[in-house]
Design an enzyme around this catalytic site. Structure first.
Site, PDB file in Angstrom:
ATOM      1  N   ASN A   1      -7.561   9.324  14.980  1.00 13.75           N
ATOM      2  CA  ASN A   1      -7.634   9.138  13.599  1.00 13.75           C
ATOM      3  C   ASN A   1      -6.137  10.420  12.957  1.00 13.75           C
ATOM      4  O   ASN A   1      -6.464  11.659  13.074  1.00 13.75           O
ATOM      5  CB  ASN A   1      -8.271   9.607  13.706  1.00 13.75           C
ATOM      6  CG  ASN A   1     -10.309   9.037  14.078  1.00 13.75           C
ATOM      7  OD1 ASN A   1      -9.831   8.347  14.622  1.00 13.75           O
ATOM      8  ND2 ASN A   1     -10.598   7.951  12.367  1.00 13.75           N
TER       9      ASN A   1
ATOM     10  N   LEU B   1       6.654  -8.901   5.180  1.00 13.31           N
ATOM     11  CA  LEU B   1       7.092  -9.485   6.626  1.00 13.31           C
ATOM     12  C   LEU B   1       6.600 -11.304   6.555  1.00 13.31           C
ATOM     13  O   LEU B   1       7.346 -11.428   8.001  1.00 13.31           O
ATOM     14  CB  LEU B   1       6.636  -8.318   7.555  1.00 13.31           C
ATOM     15  CG  LEU B   1       7.015  -7.770   8.193  1.00 13.31           C
ATOM     16  CD1 LEU B   1       5.910  -6.373   8.162  1.00 13.31           C
ATOM     17  CD2 LEU B   1       8.165  -7.067   8.925  1.00 13.31           C
TER      18      LEU B   1
ATOM     19  N   ASN C   1     -11.081   6.334   4.810  1.00 11.74           N
ATOM     20  CA  ASN C   1     -10.628   7.122   6.042  1.00 11.74           C
ATOM     21  C   ASN C   1     -11.668   8.472   4.755  1.00 11.74           C
ATOM     22  O   ASN C   1     -11.777   9.044   3.935  1.00 11.74           O
ATOM     23  CB  ASN C   1      -9.612   7.199   6.580  1.00 11.74           C
ATOM     24  CG  ASN C   1      -9.329   6.027   7.238  1.00 11.74           C
ATOM     25  OD1 ASN C   1     -10.415   5.349   7.937  1.00 11.74           O
ATOM     26  ND2 ASN C   1      -8.386   5.531   7.394  1.00 11.74           N
TER      27      ASN C   1
ATOM     28  N   SER D   1      -3.886   0.498  17.677  1.00 15.30           N
ATOM     29  CA  SER D   1      -4.681   1.553  17.374  1.00 15.30           C
ATOM     30  C   SER D   1      -6.374   1.344  17.979  1.00 15.30           C
ATOM     31  O   SER D   1      -6.399   0.566  19.270  1.00 15.30           O
ATOM     32  CB  SER D   1      -5.868   0.370  15.666  1.00 15.30           C
ATOM     33  OG  SER D   1      -6.950   1.121  15.577  1.00 15.30           O
TER      34      SER D   1
ATOM     35  N   LYS E   1      -5.217  -6.551  16.449  1.00 16.49           N
ATOM     36  CA  LYS E   1      -4.226  -5.495  16.859  1.00 16.49           C
ATOM     37  C   LYS E   1      -4.090  -5.826  18.373  1.00 16.49           C
ATOM     38  O   LYS E   1      -3.256  -5.709  19.795  1.00 16.49           O
ATOM     39  CB  LYS E   1      -4.778  -4.217  16.872  1.00 16.49           C
ATOM     40  CG  LYS E   1      -4.424  -3.339  15.576  1.00 16.49           C
ATOM     41  CD  LYS E   1      -3.269  -2.955  15.724  1.00 16.49           C
ATOM     42  CE  LYS E   1      -2.993  -2.008  13.700  1.00 16.49           C
ATOM     43  NZ  LYS E   1      -1.904  -2.492  13.344  1.00 16.49           N
TER      44      LYS E   1
ATOM     45  N   TYR F   1      -9.349  -7.394  11.686  1.00 14.28           N
ATOM     46  CA  TYR F   1      -8.616  -6.116  12.436  1.00 14.28           C
ATOM     47  C   TYR F   1      -8.170  -5.946  13.113  1.00 14.28           C
ATOM     48  O   TYR F   1      -7.367  -5.802  13.927  1.00 14.28           O
ATOM     49  CB  TYR F   1      -8.859  -5.061  10.622  1.00 14.28           C
ATOM     50  CG  TYR F   1      -8.134  -3.272  11.155  1.00 14.28           C
ATOM     51  CD1 TYR F   1      -6.532  -4.004  10.768  1.00 14.28           C
ATOM     52  CD2 TYR F   1      -8.290  -2.331  11.927  1.00 14.28           C
ATOM     53  CE1 TYR F   1      -6.050  -2.699  10.893  1.00 14.28           C
ATOM     54  CE2 TYR F   1      -7.708  -1.256  12.300  1.00 14.28           C
ATOM     55  CZ  TYR F   1      -6.121  -1.659  11.996  1.00 14.28           C
ATOM     56  OH  TYR F   1      -5.657  -0.645  12.439  1.00 14.28           O
TER      57      TYR F   1
ATOM     58  N   ASP G   1     -20.914   1.011  14.505  1.00 11.89           N
ATOM     59  CA  ASP G   1     -19.987   2.580  14.419  1.00 11.89           C
ATOM     60  C   ASP G   1     -20.499   2.563  15.428  1.00 11.89           C
ATOM     61  O   ASP G   1     -21.801   2.594  16.188  1.00 11.89           O
ATOM     62  CB  ASP G   1     -20.260   3.093  13.127  1.00 11.89           C
ATOM     63  CG  ASP G   1     -19.643   3.708  12.095  1.00 11.89           C
ATOM     64  OD1 ASP G   1     -18.719   3.175  12.115  1.00 11.89           O
ATOM     65  OD2 ASP G   1     -19.620   3.787  11.301  1.00 11.89           O
TER      66      ASP G   1
ATOM     67  N   ASN H   1       1.179  -1.321  -0.140  1.00 10.27           N
ATOM     68  CA  ASN H   1      -0.201   0.479   0.285  1.00 10.27           C
ATOM     69  C   ASN H   1       0.965   1.502   0.347  1.00 10.27           C
ATOM     70  O   ASN H   1       0.122   2.209   0.691  1.00 10.27           O
ATOM     71  CB  ASN H   1      -0.332  -0.346   1.454  1.00 10.27           C
ATOM     72  CG  ASN H   1      -2.314   0.896   1.285  1.00 10.27           C
ATOM     73  OD1 ASN H   1      -2.189   1.025   0.213  1.00 10.27           O
ATOM     74  ND2 ASN H   1      -2.827   1.637   2.394  1.00 10.27           N
TER      75      ASN H   1
END
Ligand SMILES: NC(=O)c1ccc[n+]([C@@H]2O[C@H](COP(=O)([O-])OP(=O)(O)OC[C@H]3O[C@@H](n4cnc5c(N)ncnc54)[C@H](O)[C@@H]3O)[C@@H](O)[C@H]2O)c1
Length: 381
Positions: A209, A87, A229, A155, A183, A179, A335, A43
């Site tokens: 953010n 990685l 985002n 995060s 973390k 995701y 959300d 990315n």
């Protein structure tokens, strides 16, 4: 690098990406580190680090070399080494460490990960392999090469739906997406390693953010494919790269204007937090570790205040002059109304403070996006 070098060699995984490139810039600017980026280009574009080196070199021209630094070290701080390596490929990563030798890499800032929440729900195995599997392998290789200092990119998603906002680090971890769970898993693995091997020291930085770009507009966020985002979406709309209608997912939340509120912080402020974290790891016996038998701690990196989707859109309109179209749609599952950091711990223990406000974040984002409407792509084709 000369054998009597005073520089500490630090590997930044994901160093060519959005946050990584700003972290590399800040490390170079300290003139204390030799930076090696390890990124597979999933990315990112190599051009980002070329520009970081250029910026660091140009800025160095007006600085005075510290008396204790040799001329070679002084030059070396701008010579960012960019390794194209994956990685998940242990042999490649081992060969990067082997090139420097046992005990020669002072520490690692592990930024690399995949980060799209929706995609992680569709492809959990690839997310666990890339984010968790690769982290375990990295830690094993660090052990082999006697490199036991780590800063980890975590995060705010680890908190899931927090019982209380602003969110302190003691809030229960309850990530909802694969995701977010990667973390939580990585933090757990790193903490367990620090418990098992007391010479290990690690800090996990829970980002809220990140937004904006280096004030020069020469490095910034350039996601491959569609941005997910809010701020990069608004930036790409304003340059006409994507259609101008923003879907506002829910306007009936218990917030200032009914839209979701998040804690935005400037990527330059966020990146500076990594230097502060390394400084703590450099201390022989840091007071931040209450339990001397487990040198692991997590910190929120946020502003401590929130902005709604409509407030962000208005600020971007002011910065860009672009007339965004809004389409109100139903709430998106998962959300939460507001996610705001309690940043007290990082302020008190790391000396972390944010300096840029929303206006600056939007102006810097626009400076980057308007100078680079197609991101780094234009120079790489
Ligand atoms: N951007 C955000 O809003 C945000 C918020 C909280 C946490 N984070 C975390 O911060 C970190 C960086 O995010 P970002 O926004 O800079 O993302 P990014 O995609 O711009 O940067 C990640 C970099 O890691 C590289 N990478 C991914 N997998 C790799 C692998 N297997 N081997 C080598 N390189 C690999 C990518 O090529 C990319 O350059 C991630 O860990 C992310 O989860 C980001």
């Amino acid at each position: 690098m000369p054998s009597d070098s005073k520089l500490k060699t630090v590997i930044v995984t994901g160093g060519a990406g959005y946050i990584g490139s700003h972290v590399v810039y800040h490390l170079a600017k300290t003139r204390q580190y030799k930076v090696v980026s390890v990124d597979n280009g999933h990315n990112s574009q190599p051009e980002s680090l070329t520009r970081v080196s250029q910026l660091a070199r140009e800025e160095q021209a007006s600085e005075t070399k510290p008396a204790d630094l040799s001329d070679e070290d002084w030059q070396e701080t701008n010579n960012i080494v960019a390794k194209n390596a994956d990685l998940t490929d242990g042999a490649s990563i081992r060969s990067v460490f082997a090139e420097y030798g046992k005990g020669k890499i002072w520490g690692v800032i592990h930024v690399a990960a995949w980060k799209a929440v929706g995609e992680s729900a569709e492809q959990p195995l690839t997310y666990y392999a890339n984010n968790v599997g690769a982290t375990i392998q990295l830690l094993q290789i660090m052990n082999e090469f006697d490199c036991k200092r780590l800063v980890y990119s975590s995060s705010a998603t680890v908190y899931g739906i927090p019982p209380k906002v602003p969110i302190p680090e003691t809030s229960p971890l309850g990530a909802l997406s694969p995701y977010g769970k990667t973390k939580v898993m990585c933090e757990t693995i790193i903490e367990d390693l620090c418990t098992a091997q007391q010479e290990w020291k690690a800090l996990s930085l829970r980002y809220f953010n990140p937004a904006g770009a280096h004030p020069s507009g020469r490095i910034g966020e350039d996601p491959r494919g569609k941005p997910f985002n809010l701020l990069p979406i608004l930036g790409q709309m304003a340059v006409g790269r994507i259609p101008p209608t923003l879907k506002v997912m829910g306007n009936d939340y218990p917030t200032v204007d009914g839209t979701c509120v998040r804690d935005y912080l400037h990527v330059m402020d966020l990146a500076s937090g990594h230097v502060l974290a390394l400084n703590k790891l450099a201390e022989e016996r840091s007071a931040i570790f209450a339990d001397k038998n487990k040198q692991f701690k997590a910190y929120n990196l946020g502003n401590g205040k929130g902005e709604s989707v409509l407030q962000i859109t208005a600020a971007m309109k002011k910065a860009t002059g672009f007339d965004y179209k809004l389409e109100i749609t139903p709430r998106r599952a998962g959300d939460v109304p507001a996610l705001i950091a309690d940043p007290t711990l990082a302020q008190e223990e790391l000396g972390f403070k944010t300096s840029a406000n929303l206006e600056t974040m939007c102006a810097d984002l626009w400076n980057w996006q308007s100078q680079n409407p197609n991101g780094y792509a234009a120079v790489n084709v």
